[in-house]
Design an enzyme around this catalytic site. Structure first.
Site, PDB file in Angstrom:
ATOM      1  N   PHE A   1      -7.070  -5.153  -0.317  1.00  0.00           N
ATOM      2  CA  PHE A   1      -8.428  -5.581  -0.688  1.00  0.00           C
ATOM      3  C   PHE A   1      -9.492  -5.122   0.291  1.00  0.00           C
ATOM      4  O   PHE A   1     -10.554  -4.680  -0.094  1.00  0.00           O
ATOM      5  CB  PHE A   1      -8.465  -7.116  -0.788  1.00  0.00           C
ATOM      6  N   ARG A   2      -9.193  -5.248   1.579  1.00  0.00           N
ATOM      7  CA  ARG A   2     -10.282  -5.103   2.544  1.00  0.00           C
ATOM      8  C   ARG A   2     -10.378  -3.725   3.201  1.00  0.00           C
ATOM      9  O   ARG A   2     -11.381  -3.405   3.793  1.00  0.00           O
ATOM     10  CB  ARG A   2     -10.166  -6.194   3.614  1.00  0.00           C
TER      11      ARG A   2
ATOM     12  N   HIS B   1      -0.258 -16.597  -4.899  1.00  0.00           N
ATOM     13  CA  HIS B   1      -1.329 -16.268  -5.845  1.00  0.00           C
ATOM     14  C   HIS B   1      -0.804 -15.925  -7.229  1.00  0.00           C
ATOM     15  O   HIS B   1      -1.523 -15.334  -8.031  1.00  0.00           O
ATOM     16  CB  HIS B   1      -2.191 -15.127  -5.284  1.00  0.00           C
TER      17      HIS B   1
ATOM     18  N   ILE C   1       0.574 -10.179  -5.942  1.00  0.00           N
ATOM     19  CA  ILE C   1       0.763 -10.532  -7.347  1.00  0.00           C
ATOM     20  C   ILE C   1       1.496  -9.426  -8.087  1.00  0.00           C
ATOM     21  O   ILE C   1       1.616  -9.455  -9.302  1.00  0.00           O
ATOM     22  CB  ILE C   1      -0.612 -10.814  -8.013  1.00  0.00           C
ATOM     23  N   ASP C   2       1.999  -8.422  -7.341  1.00  0.00           N
ATOM     24  CA  ASP C   2       2.560  -7.236  -8.000  1.00  0.00           C
ATOM     25  C   ASP C   2       4.033  -7.357  -8.385  1.00  0.00           C
ATOM     26  O   ASP C   2       4.564  -6.510  -9.095  1.00  0.00           O
ATOM     27  CB  ASP C   2       2.350  -5.988  -7.113  1.00  0.00           C
TER      28      ASP C   2
ATOM     29  N   THR D   1       0.838  -1.211   0.000  1.00  0.00           N
ATOM     30  CA  THR D   1       0.000   0.000   0.000  1.00  0.00           C
ATOM     31  C   THR D   1       0.867   1.253   0.000  1.00  0.00           C
ATOM     32  O   THR D   1       0.491   2.275  -0.573  1.00  0.00           O
ATOM     33  CB  THR D   1      -0.965   0.041   1.212  1.00  0.00           C
TER      34      THR D   1
HETATM   35  P1  NAD Z   1      -5.912  -7.670   3.053  1.00  0.00           P
HETATM   36  O1  NAD Z   1      -6.357  -6.513   2.223  1.00  0.00           O
HETATM   37  O2  NAD Z   1      -6.929  -8.635   3.500  1.00  0.00           O
HETATM   38  O3  NAD Z   1      -5.182  -7.120   4.348  1.00  0.00           O
HETATM   39  C1  NAD Z   1      -4.175  -6.177   4.257  1.00  0.00           C
HETATM   40  C2  NAD Z   1      -3.781  -5.839   5.668  1.00  0.00           C
HETATM   41  O4  NAD Z   1      -2.665  -4.976   5.577  1.00  0.00           O
HETATM   42  C3  NAD Z   1      -4.882  -5.127   6.465  1.00  0.00           C
HETATM   43  O5  NAD Z   1      -5.125  -5.841   7.658  1.00  0.00           O
HETATM   44  C4  NAD Z   1      -4.280  -3.736   6.771  1.00  0.00           C
HETATM   45  O6  NAD Z   1      -4.479  -3.370   8.115  1.00  0.00           O
HETATM   46  C5  NAD Z   1      -2.812  -3.945   6.540  1.00  0.00           C
HETATM   47  N1  NAD Z   1      -2.111  -2.791   5.982  1.00  0.00           N
HETATM   48  C6  NAD Z   1      -2.438  -2.066   4.883  1.00  0.00           C
HETATM   49  N2  NAD Z   1      -1.510  -1.119   4.667  1.00  0.00           N
HETATM   50  C7  NAD Z   1      -0.584  -1.251   5.652  1.00  0.00           C
HETATM   51  C8  NAD Z   1       0.605  -0.572   5.966  1.00  0.00           C
HETATM   52  N3  NAD Z   1       1.060   0.442   5.226  1.00  0.00           N
HETATM   53  N4  NAD Z   1       1.303  -0.963   7.051  1.00  0.00           N
HETATM   54  C9  NAD Z   1       0.872  -2.003   7.837  1.00  0.00           C
HETATM   55  N5  NAD Z   1      -0.249  -2.691   7.570  1.00  0.00           N
HETATM   56  C10 NAD Z   1      -0.977  -2.316   6.490  1.00  0.00           C
HETATM   57  O7  NAD Z   1      -4.726  -8.369   2.255  1.00  0.00           O
HETATM   58  P2  NAD Z   1      -4.237  -9.872   2.282  1.00  0.00           P
HETATM   59  O8  NAD Z   1      -4.342 -10.440   3.641  1.00  0.00           O
HETATM   60  O9  NAD Z   1      -2.949  -9.874   1.570  1.00  0.00           O
HETATM   61  O10 NAD Z   1      -5.297 -10.658   1.409  1.00  0.00           O
HETATM   62  C11 NAD Z   1      -5.881 -10.059   0.263  1.00  0.00           C
HETATM   63  C12 NAD Z   1      -5.771 -10.825  -1.032  1.00  0.00           C
HETATM   64  O11 NAD Z   1      -5.693  -9.858  -2.072  1.00  0.00           O
HETATM   65  C13 NAD Z   1      -4.569 -11.642  -1.184  1.00  0.00           C
HETATM   66  O12 NAD Z   1      -5.046 -12.833  -1.696  1.00  0.00           O
HETATM   67  C14 NAD Z   1      -3.683 -10.954  -2.226  1.00  0.00           C
HETATM   68  O13 NAD Z   1      -3.237 -11.904  -3.173  1.00  0.00           O
HETATM   69  C15 NAD Z   1      -4.609 -10.049  -2.950  1.00  0.00           C
HETATM   70  N6  NAD Z   1      -4.080  -8.681  -3.237  1.00  0.00           N
HETATM   71  C16 NAD Z   1      -2.802  -8.475  -3.702  1.00  0.00           C
HETATM   72  C17 NAD Z   1      -2.335  -7.167  -3.913  1.00  0.00           C
HETATM   73  C18 NAD Z   1      -0.930  -6.937  -4.392  1.00  0.00           C
HETATM   74  O14 NAD Z   1      -0.371  -7.738  -5.127  1.00  0.00           O
HETATM   75  N7  NAD Z   1      -0.325  -5.809  -3.969  1.00  0.00           N
HETATM   76  C19 NAD Z   1      -3.162  -6.083  -3.677  1.00  0.00           C
HETATM   77  C20 NAD Z   1      -4.461  -6.328  -3.233  1.00  0.00           C
HETATM   78  C21 NAD Z   1      -4.898  -7.626  -3.011  1.00  0.00           C
END
Ligand code: NAD
Length: 250
Positions: free
Chosen positions: A32-33, A116, A100-101, A25
């Site tokens: 995602f959430r 993934h 997946i990035d 992020t």
């Molecule tokens: P999630 O969105 O469920 O959870 C992300 C967690 O990260 C949250 O609990 C949040 O509190 C925390 N977070 C966000 N920014 C933060 C920061 N700067 N510092 C500390 N904590 C932070 O994500 P997940 O558990 O990885 O599961 C989501 C699914 O979505 C996965 O299957 C993943 O493959 C996919 N996904 C991937 C990407 C990517 O490749 N970057 C992006 C979005 C979703």
């Protein structure tokens, strides 16, 4: 707390890190959430719909083409860079990611398992041929037609796991092996609610590893962790890295 993790990183003979969307992020890729996350704008296309419906394939390629430049233009942030450095300094023996990035590899990490898959490549559902995603995305943006394989005319799909699609069992088994054999498991930037990834911290703990969780929001695994650090990953990892540097120079 950062000092505690730095001590454990020095003591450990085998450390595995697990990352979720939260590590990226700070590179501008939404998770995602959280509010503003990807699911607020798009309903993901199920794998079964992809293989049975042309409309779904078009919607899939529309969403993926939109996300493509987000992934390709993104740069690794300080968190990705610190983890890559820890690998080169032998503090980290393997990195498992749900992302997946491709930003861990872009930062210089080598021992990476992508549960993934990767959005940087496409794969043919018929013959398995893989290629960079850039060409097929450009083709879709120009024609609006889902691209097909140049080798066998099969459907091309990003080399990522869609909802309803089987995970790669070889990758999964390797992840489980790493979780079972490490003595320090650090999960970061994941809500730890998606299985089987969410079961890896539990598996590591059950096999005797110390468990550390770093995340902005609480997770269901915090209560079993030996250490839970709540905060931004960039800042938390910088704090731990500073402590490691001090310990190394002592
Ligand atoms: P999630 O969105 O469920 O959870 C992300 C967690 O990260 C949250 O609990 C949040 O509190 C925390 N977070 C966000 N920014 C933060 C920061 N700067 N510092 C500390 N904590 C932070 O994500 P997940 O558990 O990885 O599961 C989501 C699914 O979505 C996965 O299957 C993943 O493959 C996919 N996904 C991937 C990407 C990517 O490749 N970057 C992006 C979005 C979703």
């Amino acid at each position: 707390m950062p000092r505690q993790l730095a001590d454990w990183l020095i003591e450990s003979t085998s450390t595995i890190v697990f990352t979720g969307a939260g590590i990226s992020t700070e590179s501008g890729i939404p998770d995602f959430r959280s509010p503003g996350g990807i699911w607020e704008h798009n309903q993901p296309v199920d794998f079964n719909d992809f293989v049975t419906s042309e409309d779904s394939r078009i919607e899939y390629w529309r969403q993926k083409s939109e996300a493509h430049s987000e992934y390709f233009d993104a740069q690794p942030n300080v968190g990705h860079e610190i983890l890559a450095r820890w690998e080169s300094q032998h503090h980290l023996d393997g990195l498992i990611t749900q992302n997946i990035d491709g930003l861990h590899q872009a930062a210089g990490s080598h021992k990476v398992l992508e549960i993934h898959g990767t959005a940087r490549e496409v794969s043919c559902l018929e013959c398995g041929k893989r290629d960079s995603a850039t060409g097929p995305v450009a083709e879709f943006l120009e024609t609006g037609v889902p691209p097909i394989c140049s080798n066998c005319n099969g459907w091309l799909k990003h080399a990522t796991i869609s909802f309803g699609q089987m995970l790669d069992t070889t990758v999964l088994e390797q992840c489980a092996e790493w979780a079972r054999s490490c003595d320090l498991f650090v999960a970061m930037g994941s809500s730890l609610v998606v299985h089987p990834a969410a079961s890896l911290p539990e598996m590591a703990k059950a096999h005797g590893a110390r468990l550390v969780i770093i995340n902005r929001d609480p997770t269901p695994c915090d209560s079993m962790a030996d250490l839970a650090i709540q905060g931004s990953l960039g800042e938390s990892l910088k704090d731990v890295d500073d402590c490691l540097e001090t310990l190394r120079n002592q």
